[in-house]
Design a protein around this motif. Structure first.
Motif, PDB file in Angstrom:
ATOM      1  N   ARG A 131      -1.290  -5.059   3.601  1.00 50.57           N
ATOM      2  CA  ARG A 131      -0.596  -6.140   2.896  1.00 50.57           C
ATOM      3  C   ARG A 131      -1.337  -7.282   3.540  1.00 50.57           C
ATOM      4  N   ARG A 132      -1.340  -7.426   4.592  1.00 47.05           N
ATOM      5  CA  ARG A 132      -1.659  -8.652   5.229  1.00 47.05           C
ATOM      6  C   ARG A 132      -3.160  -8.875   5.018  1.00 47.05           C
ATOM      7  N   ALA A 138      -3.238 -10.044   1.364  1.00 44.45           N
ATOM      8  CA  ALA A 138      -2.583 -11.513   1.312  1.00 44.45           C
ATOM      9  C   ALA A 138      -3.798 -12.520   1.791  1.00 44.45           C
ATOM     10  N   THR A 198      -5.817 -13.168  -1.164  1.00 44.59           N
ATOM     11  CA  THR A 198      -5.317 -13.731  -2.300  1.00 44.59           C
ATOM     12  C   THR A 198      -5.250 -15.182  -1.941  1.00 44.59           C
ATOM     13  N   GLN A 199      -4.901 -15.789  -0.712  1.00 45.62           N
ATOM     14  CA  GLN A 199      -4.771 -17.184  -0.543  1.00 45.62           C
ATOM     15  C   GLN A 199      -6.220 -17.701  -0.779  1.00 45.62           C
ATOM     16  N   GLN A 250      -2.883 -10.093  -6.908  1.00 48.68           N
ATOM     17  CA  GLN A 250      -1.264 -10.095  -6.663  1.00 48.68           C
ATOM     18  C   GLN A 250      -0.715  -8.850  -6.998  1.00 48.68           C
ATOM     19  N   GLN A 304      -0.882  -6.790  -4.105  1.00 42.59           N
ATOM     20  CA  GLN A 304      -0.090  -7.218  -2.921  1.00 42.59           C
ATOM     21  C   GLN A 304       1.411  -6.673  -3.210  1.00 42.59           C
ATOM     22  N   GLU A 358       5.944  -8.276   5.125  1.00 40.24           N
ATOM     23  CA  GLU A 358       6.021  -9.651   4.747  1.00 40.24           C
ATOM     24  C   GLU A 358       5.268 -10.549   5.843  1.00 40.24           C
ATOM     25  N   SER A 396       1.935 -10.412   6.154  1.00 38.93           N
ATOM     26  CA  SER A 396       1.206 -11.385   4.957  1.00 38.93           C
ATOM     27  C   SER A 396       1.205 -12.879   5.290  1.00 38.93           C
TER      28      SER A 396
END
Ligand code: ATP
Length: 654
Positions: free
Chosen positions: A213-214, A217, A220-221, A267, A270, A335, A338
């Motif tokens: 997930r990290r 993330a 995604t950013q 997304q 994610q 979370e 992320s």
């Protein structure tokens, strides 16, 4: 490997995204909470109390069952089991009171946790903005504006949930899990072991899901930043002008669509990562009460008298209490991973070197005491870092090759006396603009020195240096604000009379009064509601208000119409008067008025002197002069002199 495997598999992501969690990141995140220690402690206390109280209810159930409802052996009362009503009343009263108390404390706790979280965000945004304000020009010329905006808005915004919700959720979950486990162990160690035998497997899976997930993330950013940058570039006034005039709207829409699709894919990944994992955890916890009844049945049929009905009901209630916090801890840990990726992106900017900073013993120069001489002493400069200054050494062959590459400015020396007008001329790319960047320290020289009144600019405090120098550039930048505010940027303390005097001096006062709201007219994004000449005159008025000792002027090459050109010229002349002026000269009138002309070519000063001296030399200057101002560029003759193609009017010689 199925769809889920792809989510979990770090190999699908680029190398740079597979960084382990760094202890320093975690320590720094914790450090951001330091100013709010007191409030954090209070939130912690509230969480501990409310979560601890949660374990009381199941124990009350056991008490009500074993001592209240079925406390007396059957037969002692008429009609079977005889409840002890005192115990039932007290137990029920406590069962009602405890959730009420917990709810009230919870409201205060939510308020405080949000307050701390939002303040931490505010601090991060402030720190990031202040840090960026001091970044060197080099950083902004090599970074897309949208990327910078994205870090300030999306990344800082993205960690908000973590700092507000996650931190408190971790603490409350830990307290709930610990207190529930203790209560369960007290009731029945055997049933507790049964409930927890799958836990190590879940923890291992959590670590894997978290890592995946990290990584997503971070991607995604980055894509979000790209999308913001594309939007910023193409929906700005200049961007839309470009795409409309080249008929490229369809291309831009496609480009946006592609980036947008990439973002959505990421997304989706994610949100989907770990979904089936959580489903397994959920199912396991839902069926364990059934297992408890089964094992309890075996224990009771084996003759065990250690278990009562109250024990079993209380145990399964406790067990269901455990499900939510354990599931939430697993979720939270992913979370956290992320948001650590987001924190990394924020810290990456905060760690960037400012490069151009005040020396520890830098001095403050009083503008009144400055005479205004400017000197460049054997200056060498290049935009990239010279090979010998780079952190990683390079091979001798590469070093030699690198050295061969030209300096942007190579051994440039100039001396401009106080109050003089110096004109910089030379072919495109000669380094004229670069010279003007070195005086206000937008870049630092690599060799030699730039001095004002004999003092190296690197020994002058940057703020004080900024006050000494005024710059009028070719491209006028105005804020989307009123004319008044734009002008006051030059001197926020200027009075209304000073403001008008400056506007008059810049030949723009009358035009401002014609505008619908005079000085309170909003100029529009970057001043697009004004003409080129009007913007230039506003920029001149802004510098008149600043009243700097040294003026740097990059004359516009864009041709204004004759009237506009005359107005700008008339505004500039008094501005140059009485202050040292370094002008990248494109107007003949400026060149003719100059006390000294420096002719630059490929980063070197090749000629210097007055107009007449340089013409006599018959060198580069004479050639440039012939090409630009003589060779057919005279458009028409008028009463006052000649009008050049650029619109400039060159007066007749007396
Ligand atoms: P012009 O009259 O066309 O504006 P100039 O004489 O002002 O040209 P400079 O802008 O000083 O020239 O540029 C000198 C050289 O430095 C050019 O070769 C240019 O490509 C290069 N240069 C300018 N800015 C940068 C930058 N930010 N990064 C790398 N190279 C740059």
């Amino acid at each position: 490997m199925g769809r889920h495997g792809r989510f979990l598999n770090p190999r699908v992501l680029p190398e740079e995204e597979r960084r382990p969690i760094r202890g320093t990141t975690v320590r720094r995140v914790v450090g951001t909470f330091r100013p709010y220690r007191g409030k954090v402690a209070l939130v912690g206390l509230a969480i501990a109390v409310t979560s601890g109280l949660g374990v009381v209810n199941p124990l009350l159930i056991k008490w009500i069952f074993d001592r209240g409802l079925f406390g007396n052996p059957p037969g002692r009362c008429a009609g079977g089991a005889c409840p002890d009503l005192d115990v039932v009343y007290l137990g029920v009263a406590l069962m009602v009171a405890i959730p009420i108390v917990t709810g009230v404390i919870g409201i205060g706790q939510t308020y405080l946790a949000n307050l701390v979280g939002l303040r931490v965000m505010q601090d991060l945004r402030n720190a990031l903005y202040a840090h960026l304000q001091h970044m060197p020009l080099r950083f902004f010329t090599s970074t897309r504006t949208g990327e910078i905006q994205s870090r300030l808005a999306n990344d800082v915004g993205g960690v908000q949930t973590v700092v507000t919700d996650t931190a408190s959720s971790i603490l409350s979950n830990v307290v709930v899990i610990a207190s529930t486990l203790i209560a369960m162990l007290v009731l029945s160690p055997a049933l507790t072991a049964l409930s927890l035998f799958m836990l190590p497997f879940f923890l291992w899976l959590t670590a894997r899901v978290g890592r995946a997930r990290r990584e997503v993330a971070a991607s995604t950013q980055r894509t979000l930043a790209d999308l913001t940058a594309v939007t910023e570039e193409t929906l700005s006034v200049s961007g839309i002008l470009l795409s409309k005039s080249f008929g490229r709207q369809r291309f831009e829409i496609e480009r946006f669509r592609d980036e947008n699709e990439r973002l959505t894919d990421l997304q989706v990944r994610q949100t989907m990562i770990g979904r089936s994992f959580f489903a397994i955890v959920g199912t396991f916890f839902s069926i364990t009460p059934a297992l408890v009844y089964l094992v309890a049945g075996w224990l009771l049929s084996g003759g065990s008298d250690a278990l009562t009905a109250g024990d079993i009901v209380a145990f399964t209630t406790l067990q269901s209490r455990l499900f939510f916090p354990i599931g939430s801890m697993l979720q939270v840990s992913t979370e956290v991973q992320s948001s650590l990726a987001l924190f990394d992106r924020i810290f990456e900017y905060l760690d960037m070197d400012h490069e151009i900073v005040d020396a520890p013993d830098a001095i403050e120069l009083e503008p009144e005491r400055v005479r205004g001489s400017v000197e460049l002493d054997h200056v060498r400069f290049r935009y990239d870092t010279p090979p010998e200054d780079r952190p990683t050494p390079i091979s001798p062959t590469d070093l030699a090759e690198e050295r061969m590459r030209r300096w942007t400015l190579d051994d440039v020396s100039m001396r401009i006396e106080p109050g003089q007008l110096a004109a910089l001329v030379g072919p495109s790319g000669a380094g004229k603009t670069t010279v003007t960047y070195l005086i206000p320290r937008l870049y630092d020289v690599h060799e030699g020195a730039v001095r004002i009144d004999g003092i190296d600019v690197r020994s002058i405090r940057l703020e004080s240096l900024g006050r000494l120098i005024g710059v009028v550039t070719q491209e006028t930048y105005l804020f989307h604000d009123t004319i008044r505010r734009n002008l006051l940027y030059g001197n926020p303390r200027a009075s209304e009379a000073e403001l008008e005097a400056a506007a008059r001096a810049a030949n723009i006062h009358d035009r401002i009064l014609e505008l619908p709201e005079g000085y309170d007219t909003v100029v529009g994004e970057r001043g697009y509601k004004l003409s080129g000449g009007e913007k230039q005159r506003l920029a001149i008025a802004r510098v008149v208000l600043k009243d700097p000792k040294i003026l740097i002027l990059d004359e516009a090459t864009s041709s204004l119409d004759t009237t506009s050109e005359r107005l700008v010229q008339a505004a500039l002349e008094p501005l140059m008067h009485g202050r040292t002026t370094i002008a990248i000269a494109h107007r003949l009138s400026t060149i003719l008025a100059a006390d000294v002309i420096f002719v630059l070519d490929r980063g070197r000063v090749v000629e210097r002197g007055t107009h007449e001296e340089l013409l006599e030399r018959q060198g580069l200057y004479a050639r440039l002069y012939e090409q630009q101002f003589r060779g057919g560029l005279v458009q028409a003759a008028c009463e006052d002199g000649v009008i050049l193609a650029s619109g400039e009017v060159v007066p007749r010689a007396p």
